[in-house]
Design a protein around this motif. Sequence first.
Motif, PDB file in Angstrom:
ATOM      1  N   GLN A  28      -4.714   7.743   2.037  1.00 49.65           N
ATOM      2  CA  GLN A  28      -3.544   7.443   2.850  1.00 49.65           C
ATOM      3  C   GLN A  28      -2.275   7.248   2.025  1.00 49.65           C
ATOM      4  O   GLN A  28      -1.168   7.433   2.541  1.00 49.65           O
ATOM      5  N   ASN A  29      -2.397   6.826   0.750  1.00 47.47           N
ATOM      6  CA  ASN A  29      -1.183   6.504  -0.015  1.00 47.47           C
ATOM      7  C   ASN A  29      -1.038   7.264  -1.330  1.00 47.47           C
ATOM      8  O   ASN A  29      -0.052   7.086  -2.040  1.00 47.47           O
ATOM      9  N   THR A  58       3.482   4.347   5.549  1.00 45.05           N
ATOM     10  CA  THR A  58       2.145   4.335   4.948  1.00 45.05           C
ATOM     11  C   THR A  58       1.559   2.930   4.939  1.00 45.05           C
ATOM     12  O   THR A  58       0.398   2.720   5.330  1.00 45.05           O
ATOM     13  N   HIS A  59       2.357   1.961   4.482  1.00 36.91           N
ATOM     14  CA  HIS A  59       1.871   0.578   4.411  1.00 36.91           C
ATOM     15  C   HIS A  59       1.401   0.100   5.785  1.00 36.91           C
ATOM     16  O   HIS A  59       0.333  -0.517   5.908  1.00 36.91           O
ATOM     17  N   GLU A  76       2.289   9.113  -2.494  1.00 37.50           N
ATOM     18  CA  GLU A  76       3.522   8.396  -2.841  1.00 37.50           C
ATOM     19  C   GLU A  76       3.290   7.265  -3.833  1.00 37.50           C
ATOM     20  O   GLU A  76       4.194   6.459  -4.079  1.00 37.50           O
ATOM     21  N   ILE A  77       2.107   7.232  -4.451  1.00 39.51           N
ATOM     22  CA  ILE A  77       1.768   6.067  -5.268  1.00 39.51           C
ATOM     23  C   ILE A  77       2.666   5.926  -6.491  1.00 39.51           C
ATOM     24  O   ILE A  77       3.082   4.822  -6.859  1.00 39.51           O
ATOM     25  N   TYR A 115       0.787  -1.227   0.000  1.00 36.76           N
ATOM     26  CA  TYR A 115       0.000   0.000   0.000  1.00 36.76           C
ATOM     27  C   TYR A 115       0.825   1.285   0.000  1.00 36.76           C
ATOM     28  O   TYR A 115       0.275   2.374  -0.178  1.00 36.76           O
ATOM     29  N   GLY A 116       2.130   1.156   0.188  1.00 41.36           N
ATOM     30  CA  GLY A 116       2.980   2.336   0.229  1.00 41.36           C
ATOM     31  C   GLY A 116       4.331   1.939   0.795  1.00 41.36           C
ATOM     32  O   GLY A 116       4.643   0.746   0.932  1.00 41.36           O
TER      33      GLY A 116
END
Length: 353
Positions: A167-168, A130-131, A171-172, A125-126
């Motif tokens: 949330q991500n 983040t993940h 930085e995706i 997820y990041g």
Amino acid sequence: MLSSTFQHPLIKKVSQKLIPLHCLFELTYKCNLKCIHCYIVKSKKRELNKLGVFKILEQLKKLGCLYLTLTGGEIFVRKDFFEIAEYARRLNFAIRLFTNGALINKEIANKIRDLKPISIEISLYGFRDTHEKVTRVKGSFDKTVTAIKLLRERNTKVFVKAIIMRQNIDEIWELIRFVENDLNVTWRGTDSRLLLFPCDDGDRRPLSYRLTDGQLREYMKEELKQLRFFGGGFKPKKAKDNEVLCGAGLMSCNISPYGEINPCAQIRLKKDNNLKNKSFMEIWKVNDEIKRLRSLRMKDRKDCWDCELISYCFVCPGIALSECGSLLAKLPEACRQARIRKEVYEENCTYHE
């Protein structure tokens, strides 16, 4: 963008014969992570044991099912997972695995290699902070990245994917570059990555993580730059009015850990769908809810068919049902995404009639 998949002669024949070509089999709802957006709600019902799974796989095979996706929850929580997967391989299913990867070590990676799945899809997820804010489990980032590396070293075909949310989103694109350049595996990017569902008990909490209009616009603009096939030759296309609304219940199905048949993981049937009481075919051919879904066509979306945005819209009766209470409901999130997608494409693409 609407698909004309069902116009293909082979797919039409499969659909007409009601062959469940693809099955998404949820082997368990147990999971080692606690993802904030998870829609699964555990029940006190007893999950299928190994022999129960075997019996269902045998029925699927007889009915012509070819593609089997094993998912959860988390598949590797089941201690008998490889017994189930190896049995499925002996039945000659083409197997795909969905996992968070955090339980994969060298031993499990070797077993996956020997299983020869057509692919394994892992959620990332990041980057670390983040993940782990999404999974709510410390150390899960490093474990998942290690799993990807272990599988890549064994020449297993790996796809990495993520639900894209507030949330991500920041930085995706950096994450995609990390996955493709540093980890040397393929990023699985589709429109479905933008979809968040209500929980199975109706809790709408996951919907609060959807991108804002501004975030969605910037994501779609960057997507146009990144994906070459969305260049000058792209042209939105409206589906035919008599086109099948959805393949769920026609050539694809879902089976829950409790042995319940559903058209898909988002359309949970209300009754008469448990394989402990009836055979697959007894349910598949005669269940009223499945028959109703099969009968639906694009033109039945009466609130949508004449909309100027329909060529940019996605169709998911399952999300419409869970969020708005009807398979044919006008889904506000689909309208929002279609509106922004149309604006972005018109600002950045050139196409001709």
